[in-house]
Design an enzyme around this catalytic site. Structure first.
Site, PDB file in Angstrom:
ATOM      1  N   GLU A  32       0.864  -0.986  -0.293  1.00 11.75           N
ATOM      2  CA  GLU A  32      -0.311   0.213  -0.419  1.00 11.75           C
ATOM      3  C   GLU A  32       1.146   1.056   0.201  1.00 11.75           C
ATOM      4  O   GLU A  32       0.393   2.211  -0.433  1.00 11.75           O
ATOM      5  CB  GLU A  32      -0.887   0.120   1.328  1.00 11.75           C
ATOM      6  N   ASP A  33       1.290   1.565   0.614  1.00 15.57           N
ATOM      7  CA  ASP A  33       3.321   2.254   1.117  1.00 15.57           C
ATOM      8  C   ASP A  33       4.153   2.825   0.608  1.00 15.57           C
ATOM      9  O   ASP A  33       4.773   3.737   0.800  1.00 15.57           O
ATOM     10  CB  ASP A  33       2.560   2.771   2.772  1.00 15.57           C
TER      11      ASP A  33
END
Ligand code: ZN
Length: 196
Positions: free
Chosen positions: A75-76
């Site tokens: 996700e990051d």
């Protein structure tokens, strides 16, 4: 190449796999910091989730613990699903994907979907998500994200509580830890509002 780099959980390899996950996540998050006032290195967060599952939740499933360490990498960071699969296998990848928000959606939609999807997650993803919410709310009194006023902090806790509601019945120790933490944080934030 894939076989040589795949870490498989087993009696002797659990620590190797966990250490490999810590190294991998530390490298991927190396330039990131949390949004908090202390500008905490990002890696502190997944390591805290790992520690909560291990020591508060009593979890000893290596795949779940490794996924806790890796839960924000897709996700990051620029981490791909193939990287996670090649290094840590399909089970770990499944958990990480379950925990990765669709970043093409608005933040409001992502937050709504976390509430709606919580109860449908796998056992492992529910555990990691519970740890994630403990980590993300636990310092909203002493070390909140920069620029977050009291209303925003309290609103975040209310939302986290809605997500946790969908996860309950998975691990009573972690859930009790969340309840105790947010009660203390709410009290501390309320005390900020009192005239000095
Ligand atoms: Zn997280």
């Amino acid at each position: 190449m894939k076989a040589a780099h795949t870490y498989v959980a087993g009696p002797d390899l659990d620590l190797v796999m966990i250490s490999a996950a810590i190294q991998f996540a530390a490298d991927k998050h190396r330039k990131q910091r949390r949004k908090d006032r202390a500008q905490t290195p990002y890696i502190n967060h997944p390591l805290q989730v790992f520690d909560l599952l291990l020591r508060i939740g009593g979890i000893r499933d290596t795949y779940i613990l490794v996924a806790a360490i890796l839960h924000d990498t897709i996700e990051d960071t620029d981490t791909t699903a193939d990287e996670i699969r090649d290094l840590f296998g399909e089970i770990v990848l499944g958990y990480v994907l379950e925990l990765s928000d669709d970043k093409t959606l608005s933040q409001a939609d992502r937050k709504r979907l976390q509430v709606e999807h919580a109860s449908h997650k796998s056992y492992g993803a529910k555990l990691i998500k519970t740890g994630d919410k403990i980590s993300n709310t636990g310092e909203l009194d002493t070390n909140p994200p920069m620029g977050w006023d009291i209303a925003r902090r309290l609103g975040y806790i209310d939302w986290a509580e809605q997500v946790i509601a969908g996860l309950r019945g998975t691990n009573s120790a972690l859930e009790a830890h969340f309840d105790a933490r947010i009660a203390a944080v709410r009290l501390a934030i309320a005390a900020e509002q009192l005239p000095a």
